[in-house]
Design a protein around this motif. Sequence first.
Motif, PDB file in Angstrom:
ATOM      1  N   GLN A  20      33.507 -29.158  -1.190  1.00 35.57           N
ATOM      2  CA  GLN A  20      33.635 -28.663  -0.067  1.00 35.57           C
ATOM      3  C   GLN A  20      32.650 -28.704   0.937  1.00 35.57           C
ATOM      4  OE1 GLN A  20      37.049 -27.403   0.855  1.00 35.57           O
ATOM      5  NE2 GLN A  20      37.599 -28.435  -1.065  1.00 35.57           N
ATOM      6  N   LEU A  21      32.412 -29.602   1.503  1.00 35.87           N
ATOM      7  CA  LEU A  21      31.330 -29.673   2.391  1.00 35.87           C
ATOM      8  C   LEU A  21      31.614 -30.151   3.824  1.00 35.87           C
ATOM      9  CD1 LEU A  21      29.542 -32.563   0.189  1.00 35.87           C
ATOM     10  CD2 LEU A  21      28.785 -30.140   0.401  1.00 35.87           C
ATOM     11  N   ASP A  22      30.705 -29.408   4.789  1.00 39.66           N
ATOM     12  CA  ASP A  22      31.216 -29.606   6.206  1.00 39.66           C
ATOM     13  C   ASP A  22      30.588 -31.039   6.622  1.00 39.66           C
ATOM     14  OD1 ASP A  22      32.413 -27.352   6.993  1.00 39.66           O
ATOM     15  OD2 ASP A  22      30.583 -26.441   7.170  1.00 39.66           O
ATOM     16  N   VAL A  23      31.216 -31.963   7.301  1.00 41.18           N
ATOM     17  CA  VAL A  23      30.566 -32.992   7.632  1.00 41.18           C
ATOM     18  C   VAL A  23      30.979 -33.668   8.946  1.00 41.18           C
ATOM     19  CG1 VAL A  23      31.341 -34.225   5.318  1.00 41.18           C
ATOM     20  CG2 VAL A  23      33.134 -34.152   7.230  1.00 41.18           C
ATOM     21  N   LEU A  24      30.307 -34.462   9.616  1.00 46.17           N
ATOM     22  CA  LEU A  24      30.627 -34.837  11.085  1.00 46.17           C
ATOM     23  C   LEU A  24      31.105 -36.208  11.025  1.00 46.17           C
ATOM     24  CD1 LEU A  24      27.015 -33.736  12.332  1.00 46.17           C
ATOM     25  CD2 LEU A  24      29.184 -32.723  12.762  1.00 46.17           C
ATOM     26  N   TRP A  25      31.793 -36.848  11.935  1.00 44.94           N
ATOM     27  CA  TRP A  25      32.671 -38.042  12.219  1.00 44.94           C
ATOM     28  C   TRP A  25      32.691 -38.356  13.438  1.00 44.94           C
ATOM     29  CZ3 TRP A  25      36.867 -38.307  15.073  1.00 44.94           C
ATOM     30  CH2 TRP A  25      37.720 -37.261  14.828  1.00 44.94           C
ATOM     31  N   GLN A  26      32.755 -39.726  13.769  1.00 43.05           N
ATOM     32  CA  GLN A  26      32.861 -40.209  15.184  1.00 43.05           C
ATOM     33  C   GLN A  26      33.679 -41.608  14.914  1.00 43.05           C
ATOM     34  OE1 GLN A  26      28.828 -40.715  15.777  1.00 43.05           O
ATOM     35  NE2 GLN A  26      29.445 -42.516  17.173  1.00 43.05           N
ATOM     36  N   MET A  27      34.317 -41.945  15.958  1.00 43.62           N
ATOM     37  CA  MET A  27      35.004 -43.083  16.160  1.00 43.62           C
ATOM     38  C   MET A  27      34.144 -44.065  16.375  1.00 43.62           C
ATOM     39  SD  MET A  27      38.364 -42.650  16.262  1.00 43.62           S
ATOM     40  CE  MET A  27      39.110 -44.096  17.119  1.00 43.62           C
ATOM     41  N   LEU A  28      34.332 -45.505  15.735  1.00 46.14           N
ATOM     42  CA  LEU A  28      33.363 -46.419  15.579  1.00 46.14           C
ATOM     43  C   LEU A  28      33.180 -47.021  17.133  1.00 46.14           C
ATOM     44  CD1 LEU A  28      31.612 -48.285  14.269  1.00 46.14           C
ATOM     45  CD2 LEU A  28      33.656 -49.859  13.993  1.00 46.14           C
ATOM     46  N   GLY A  29      32.218 -46.988  17.665  1.00 48.20           N
ATOM     47  CA  GLY A  29      31.718 -47.570  18.924  1.00 48.20           C
ATOM     48  C   GLY A  29      31.660 -46.506  20.032  1.00 48.20           C
TER      49      GLY A  29
END
Length: 111
Positions: A20-29
């Motif tokens: 259970q970890l907080d993560v960051l993400w984004q769309m490629l580009g």
Amino acid sequence: MSEAQPPGLERRVYVRYSRQLDVLWQMLGYSPKDLASGRLTDLSKAGVAIVVPQPFEVKTHLIVRLPTKTHGWSTHMVQVQNCLKISEREYKIGCRFVKPLDEEQLGFHLE
């Protein structure tokens, strides 16, 4: 001839670890300032399961930033393999790493 798998039994190449970890993400580009938050629920050398606030099409590429205790954040490109709606505002996406983690990288996230 191989034996049929019983219903519900999964065969995996790599061990999957529940986390259970907080993560960051984004769309490629997209710009790095467009990072969004999510919650990692499973991790293996081959991929991750992340809970996010929106659905994604299979084969979508994302950039995911995973935390470590001692090595800061690590950034990985993933491809969405499946997307499951778990509530009105939550979707669990199963993603495979474009480049699988090695033992050392996996260890950083399991510390």
